[in-house]
Design a protein around this motif. Sequence first.
Motif, mmCIF file in Angstrom:
data_model
loop_
_atom_site.group_PDB
_atom_site.id
_atom_site.type_symbol
_atom_site.label_atom_id
_atom_site.label_comp_id
_atom_site.label_asym_id
_atom_site.label_seq_id
_atom_site.Cartn_x
_atom_site.Cartn_y
_atom_site.Cartn_z
ATOM 1 N N GLN A 239 0.820 -1.208 0.000
ATOM 2 C CA GLN A 239 0.000 0.000 0.000
ATOM 3 C C GLN A 239 0.855 1.260 0.000
ATOM 4 O O GLN A 239 0.522 2.247 -0.662
ATOM 5 N N GLN A 240 1.961 1.229 0.721
ATOM 6 C CA GLN A 240 2.859 2.386 0.726
ATOM 7 C C GLN A 240 3.436 2.625 -0.667
ATOM 8 O O GLN A 240 3.527 3.767 -1.127
ATOM 9 N N ALA A 241 3.819 1.535 -1.344
ATOM 10 C CA ALA A 241 4.352 1.664 -2.701
ATOM 11 C C ALA A 241 3.289 2.201 -3.645
ATOM 12 O O ALA A 241 3.573 3.047 -4.508
ATOM 13 N N TYR A 242 2.051 1.734 -3.472
ATOM 14 C CA TYR A 242 0.959 2.197 -4.328
ATOM 15 C C TYR A 242 0.645 3.663 -4.068
ATOM 16 O O TYR A 242 0.387 4.428 -4.999
ATOM 17 N N ASP A 243 0.670 4.058 -2.799
ATOM 18 C CA ASP A 243 0.417 5.464 -2.463
ATOM 19 C C ASP A 243 1.475 6.372 -3.090
ATOM 20 O O ASP A 243 1.160 7.473 -3.574
ATOM 21 N N THR A 244 2.725 5.918 -3.091
ATOM 22 C CA THR A 244 3.790 6.705 -3.714
ATOM 23 C C THR A 244 3.592 6.760 -5.224
ATOM 24 O O THR A 244 3.813 7.800 -5.853
ATOM 25 N N TYR A 245 3.172 5.634 -5.797
ATOM 26 C CA TYR A 245 2.972 5.571 -7.245
ATOM 27 C C TYR A 245 1.847 6.490 -7.700
ATOM 28 O O TYR A 245 1.917 7.132 -8.750
ATOM 29 N N THR A 246 0.805 6.559 -6.908
ATOM 30 C CA THR A 246 -0.352 7.383 -7.276
ATOM 31 C C THR A 246 -0.285 8.787 -6.676
ATOM 32 O O THR A 246 -1.217 9.573 -6.885
ATOM 33 N N ASP A 247 0.788 9.068 -5.949
ATOM 34 C CA ASP A 247 0.942 10.380 -5.315
ATOM 35 C C ASP A 247 -0.312 10.730 -4.516
ATOM 36 O O ASP A 247 -1.004 11.714 -4.785
ATOM 37 N N VAL A 248 -0.582 9.881 -3.539
ATOM 38 C CA VAL A 248 -1.815 10.005 -2.778
ATOM 39 C C VAL A 248 -1.924 11.359 -2.074
ATOM 40 O O VAL A 248 -3.029 11.828 -1.766
ATOM 41 N N ALA B 47 -2.389 17.155 -15.449
ATOM 42 C CA ALA B 47 -1.722 16.765 -14.214
ATOM 43 C C ALA B 47 -1.853 15.261 -13.991
ATOM 44 O O ALA B 47 -2.948 14.699 -14.058
ATOM 45 N N VAL B 48 -0.713 14.617 -13.749
ATOM 46 C CA VAL B 48 -0.695 13.180 -13.495
ATOM 47 C C VAL B 48 0.235 12.896 -12.326
ATOM 48 O O VAL B 48 1.055 13.725 -11.938
ATOM 49 N N SER B 49 0.102 11.696 -11.781
ATOM 50 C CA SER B 49 1.007 11.269 -10.727
ATOM 51 C C SER B 49 2.385 11.030 -11.314
ATOM 52 O O SER B 49 2.526 10.376 -12.347
ATOM 53 N N LYS B 50 3.407 11.537 -10.652
ATOM 54 C CA LYS B 50 4.775 11.322 -11.116
ATOM 55 C C LYS B 50 5.172 9.871 -10.882
ATOM 56 O O LYS B 50 5.534 9.160 -11.822
ATOM 57 N N GLY B 51 5.120 9.431 -9.636
ATOM 58 C CA GLY B 51 5.292 8.022 -9.313
ATOM 59 C C GLY B 51 6.668 7.440 -9.558
ATOM 60 O O GLY B 51 6.851 6.227 -9.457
ATOM 61 N N THR B 52 7.664 8.272 -9.883
ATOM 62 C CA THR B 52 8.962 7.729 -10.267
ATOM 63 C C THR B 52 9.774 7.197 -9.094
ATOM 64 O O THR B 52 10.748 6.480 -9.292
ATOM 65 N N GLU B 53 9.399 7.550 -7.866
ATOM 66 C CA GLU B 53 10.156 7.116 -6.698
ATOM 67 C C GLU B 53 9.560 5.875 -6.046
ATOM 68 O O GLU B 53 10.034 5.439 -4.990
ATOM 69 N N SER B 54 8.559 5.281 -6.659
ATOM 70 C CA SER B 54 7.916 4.100 -6.095
ATOM 71 C C SER B 54 8.590 2.824 -6.590
ATOM 72 O O SER B 54 9.002 2.748 -7.755
ATOM 73 N N PRO B 55 8.673 1.793 -5.735
ATOM 74 C CA PRO B 55 9.172 0.501 -6.211
ATOM 75 C C PRO B 55 8.128 -0.264 -7.034
ATOM 76 O O PRO B 55 8.429 -1.325 -7.584
ATOM 77 N N TYR B 56 6.922 0.285 -7.114
ATOM 78 C CA TYR B 56 5.839 -0.333 -7.871
ATOM 79 C C TYR B 56 5.431 0.593 -9.003
ATOM 80 O O TYR B 56 4.875 1.666 -8.770
ATOM 81 N N GLN B 57 5.752 0.186 -10.258
ATOM 82 C CA GLN B 57 5.486 1.038 -11.420
ATOM 83 C C GLN B 57 5.001 0.195 -12.600
ATOM 84 O O GLN B 57 5.676 0.087 -13.619
ATOM 85 N N PRO B 58 3.840 -0.414 -12.506
ATOM 86 C CA PRO B 58 3.397 -1.334 -13.570
ATOM 87 C C PRO B 58 3.092 -0.658 -14.893
ATOM 88 O O PRO B 58 3.085 -1.323 -15.938
ATOM 89 N N PHE B 59 2.848 0.660 -14.878
ATOM 90 C CA PHE B 59 2.543 1.373 -16.116
ATOM 91 C C PHE B 59 3.581 2.446 -16.420
ATOM 92 O O PHE B 59 3.299 3.434 -17.094
ATOM 93 N N GLY B 60 4.815 2.249 -15.946
ATOM 94 C CA GLY B 60 5.822 3.268 -16.137
ATOM 95 C C GLY B 60 5.577 4.433 -15.198
ATOM 96 O O GLY B 60 4.698 4.395 -14.334
ATOM 97 N N ALA B 61 6.366 5.480 -15.384
ATOM 98 C CA ALA B 61 6.234 6.635 -14.492
ATOM 99 C C ALA B 61 6.783 7.870 -15.184
ATOM 100 O O ALA B 61 7.448 7.785 -16.210
#
Length: 551
Positions: free
Chosen positions: A457-466, A477-491
């Motif tokens: 959940q923490q990785a997902y929150d980082t990916y979606t910039d909760v 405007a989109v979530s950057k998400g580049t610092e997450s260990p979970y990036q199934p659709f790129g970042a």
Amino acid sequence: MAFNGTSIPLAHEYLAKAQSFISETPTSRLALLTAVNIPVLVILANVLWQLLAPRDSSKPPVVFHWIPFFGSAAGYGDDPLNFFFSCREKYGDVFTFILFGRKVTVTLGAKGNNFVLGGKSTAFSAEDAYTHFTTPVFGKDVVYDVPNELFMEQKKFVKVGLSMENFRTYVGMIEEEVEDFLRSDPAFRVFQDNDINEWGSFDVTTVLAEITILTASRTLQGKEVRDNLDKSFSGLYNDLDGGFTPINFLFPNLPLESYRKRDRAQKKMSDFYVKIIENRRNGDGDHAQDMIAALMNQKYRDGRSLKDHEIAHIMIALLMAGQHTSSASGSWTLLRLASRPDIAEALYQEQVKHFATPDGKLRSLSYDELRELPLLDAVIRETLRLHPPIHSIMRKVRHDAAVPATLGAPSKDGTYIVPKGHFVLACPAVSQTDPLVWKNALTWDPARWSDPEGVAQQAYDTYTDVNGEKIDYGFGAVSKGTESPYQPFGAGRHRCIGEQFAYLQLGTIIVTIIRNMELRLTDRFPDNNYHTMITMPKKPRTISYRRRKFD
């Protein structure tokens, strides 16, 4: 060594013997000796250079390889994740490997992903890395065949067609297409016979490839495309798809028939879409809910509208890219569910809880309801964690780039430098299966997503910039998400804008199949096939099925 009075006669003697050997040896034997010895000497020289030459401490360490130019292509191509994890043990999170003459610097982990995918387009270029590969398939003047700022505008145009209003109409269309397929495809004869006791089987990748192209054409692509999904269109698609392979990426200009078929198919498919657009401009019907309609109404910042061939080529790009990724993700999801009947049954019961009617059947679901199924969401997230469609994301370096010292053992100056002309590579598939991050990293466990305080959940929150830290790269405007260990659709700026549609399409397909049949895995769980651009399951990938009995 300087020649002296003794060495001069010896040199003449050796030279005379060599000349005698050459003159007495048949030409064919000399050619054979040369053919055998020169490659050996080249390999030996390459090895000695790596072992003895002083290393430039300002550059990342280079992975040892036997054959120059070829480099680490075999290890990387056969199993990139194993290759990367092995290299990390030897060299750390930052290293360079040789791939058919390309020098590719890999930066692993969440910080490594951020370095590559969060980098500026002026430093790390996606178009320089991929245009030779994508342009012959997608066509000119779109995606990586245009400057980055123009591509960002094109992504904005596509985003208009990916509206919530459209999504709400798509769920029923996808459900209908899947059920029609189950009632008509020969692979589901047992299902069609309405026998609730007999088991049948199907190749999951073949079936999902057909279902995804049917559902995408019915929704995004438009009525004309769906109505023309006959053998001729399928032939064009297959020929175009033949140009979307690793060999096309590595060697873009080989004189092969598959390359010529690709080029002919691209022209014919482009003409097909242009004809649709021309007919619509002449007043042929109302198609407000598809992507072509959305693109026809858009204008660039300079005020010009999209040209017909640009719309056509964007549609081809959506068809090709979406087809591969959705087909792969759907295949892996069904395979995982077939290997865990308990979770598949829980997924069915989740539907019973939400959609059961008084007669024991399940009613159709809406887009908003689809988003409120926590187990379905967890199943999809966990499948994408273990099976992201793309394992490697490359950029070409436009000017010397400094790697932050925090990414690995730094040089004496504190950073590594990746020279202009090299490539950088991020591998979210490594960070998504890293045992240093994830507990039981290689175990498919949807339950890990139900812990609100857990790593997932923490990785997902980082990916979606909760926390709401969105960035506008030019397409909203989109979530950057580049610092997450979970990036199934790129970042970052190249994050897939079709992410929400992919969830919609995949979720509706899975829900519809699970509510209609039970699944079992026929053989052991398949390995990854890394010899394709999108990571697919190797054969055998057969799933057994039985028509579900309704209470």
